[in-house]
Design a protein around this motif. Sequence first.
Motif, mmCIF file in Angstrom:
data_model
loop_
_atom_site.group_PDB
_atom_site.id
_atom_site.type_symbol
_atom_site.label_atom_id
_atom_site.label_comp_id
_atom_site.label_asym_id
_atom_site.label_seq_id
_atom_site.Cartn_x
_atom_site.Cartn_y
_atom_site.Cartn_z
ATOM 1 N N ALA A 59 0.886 -1.143 -0.059
ATOM 2 C CA ALA A 59 0.071 -0.036 0.165
ATOM 3 C C ALA A 59 0.774 1.479 -0.114
ATOM 4 O O ALA A 59 0.424 2.248 -0.802
ATOM 5 C CB ALA A 59 -1.016 0.123 1.253
ATOM 6 N N LEU A 60 1.826 1.364 0.783
ATOM 7 C CA LEU A 60 2.952 2.475 0.911
ATOM 8 C C LEU A 60 3.665 2.464 -0.404
ATOM 9 O O LEU A 60 3.878 3.683 -0.915
ATOM 10 C CB LEU A 60 3.765 2.592 2.093
ATOM 11 N N MET A 79 0.311 8.466 4.494
ATOM 12 C CA MET A 79 0.861 7.249 4.786
ATOM 13 C C MET A 79 0.059 6.658 6.159
ATOM 14 O O MET A 79 -0.455 5.495 6.145
ATOM 15 C CB MET A 79 2.262 7.130 5.009
ATOM 16 N N LEU A 80 -0.067 7.494 7.216
ATOM 17 C CA LEU A 80 -0.714 7.197 8.151
ATOM 18 C C LEU A 80 -2.234 6.819 8.026
ATOM 19 O O LEU A 80 -2.902 6.070 8.507
ATOM 20 C CB LEU A 80 -0.715 8.185 9.464
ATOM 21 N N ASP A 81 -2.890 7.493 7.081
ATOM 22 C CA ASP A 81 -4.398 7.524 6.384
ATOM 23 C C ASP A 81 -4.337 6.049 6.026
ATOM 24 O O ASP A 81 -5.191 5.077 6.259
ATOM 25 C CB ASP A 81 -4.641 8.336 5.436
ATOM 26 N N TYR A 87 -5.729 -1.274 8.724
ATOM 27 C CA TYR A 87 -5.721 -2.039 10.019
ATOM 28 C C TYR A 87 -6.634 -1.299 10.946
ATOM 29 O O TYR A 87 -6.886 -2.041 12.168
ATOM 30 C CB TYR A 87 -4.463 -2.080 10.646
ATOM 31 N N GLY A 88 -7.304 -0.249 10.801
ATOM 32 C CA GLY A 88 -8.321 0.434 11.672
ATOM 33 C C GLY A 88 -7.458 1.113 12.686
ATOM 34 O O GLY A 88 -6.344 1.527 12.556
ATOM 35 N N SER A 89 -8.259 1.641 13.754
ATOM 36 C CA SER A 89 -7.768 2.438 14.701
ATOM 37 C C SER A 89 -6.574 1.879 15.555
ATOM 38 O O SER A 89 -7.234 1.420 16.681
ATOM 39 C CB SER A 89 -8.988 3.137 15.426
#
Length: 123
Positions: A59-60, A79-81, A87-89
Motif C-alpha cells: 500500500a505504501l 501514509m498514516l491514513d 488496520y483500523g484505529s
Amino acid sequence: MDCIGVRELRLWAHVGVLDHERRDGQWFSVDFSVQLDLKASAVADDLSGSLDYSVAIQALQDLSQHVRCLTIEHFSEQMLDRLDNLYGSMPTWLRLTKCAAPVPGFNGRVFVERSRHGGRSAL
C-alpha cells in the motif's frame, strides 16, 4: 503492547518544496510499527490474530507512485491514513526520512516522526 514493524522501506516519490523534487522524484525511507496484542497469534501459531505487513508495504509502495505534494509532513499524513484504512484505529508510529535533502553542504537526512492513537514503538 506488542508491535509489528517494518524498517527501511525504500520508496521513490515526487515530494518536495522545490519544483525539481516533485518533477524528478527522490528516495525516501520509511519505518513504521503498529501496536497490537500478539499473544494469541504467538501461542497458536495462527496469523488470524496478527496483521499482514506485506499488505502495508504494498500500500505504501503504491502511494509513493502516485503522490505529488510539497511536504514530507503531508506525505506522512497520507501514509498514516493508508495504515488506518488497512488496520483500523490501532496505535501506529511512523518515521518518514528524506534520504538526500537539497541543502548545500548538508549530507545528512531529514525526517518527520508521527504517531496516531497514542502509538509509539522503538524499532
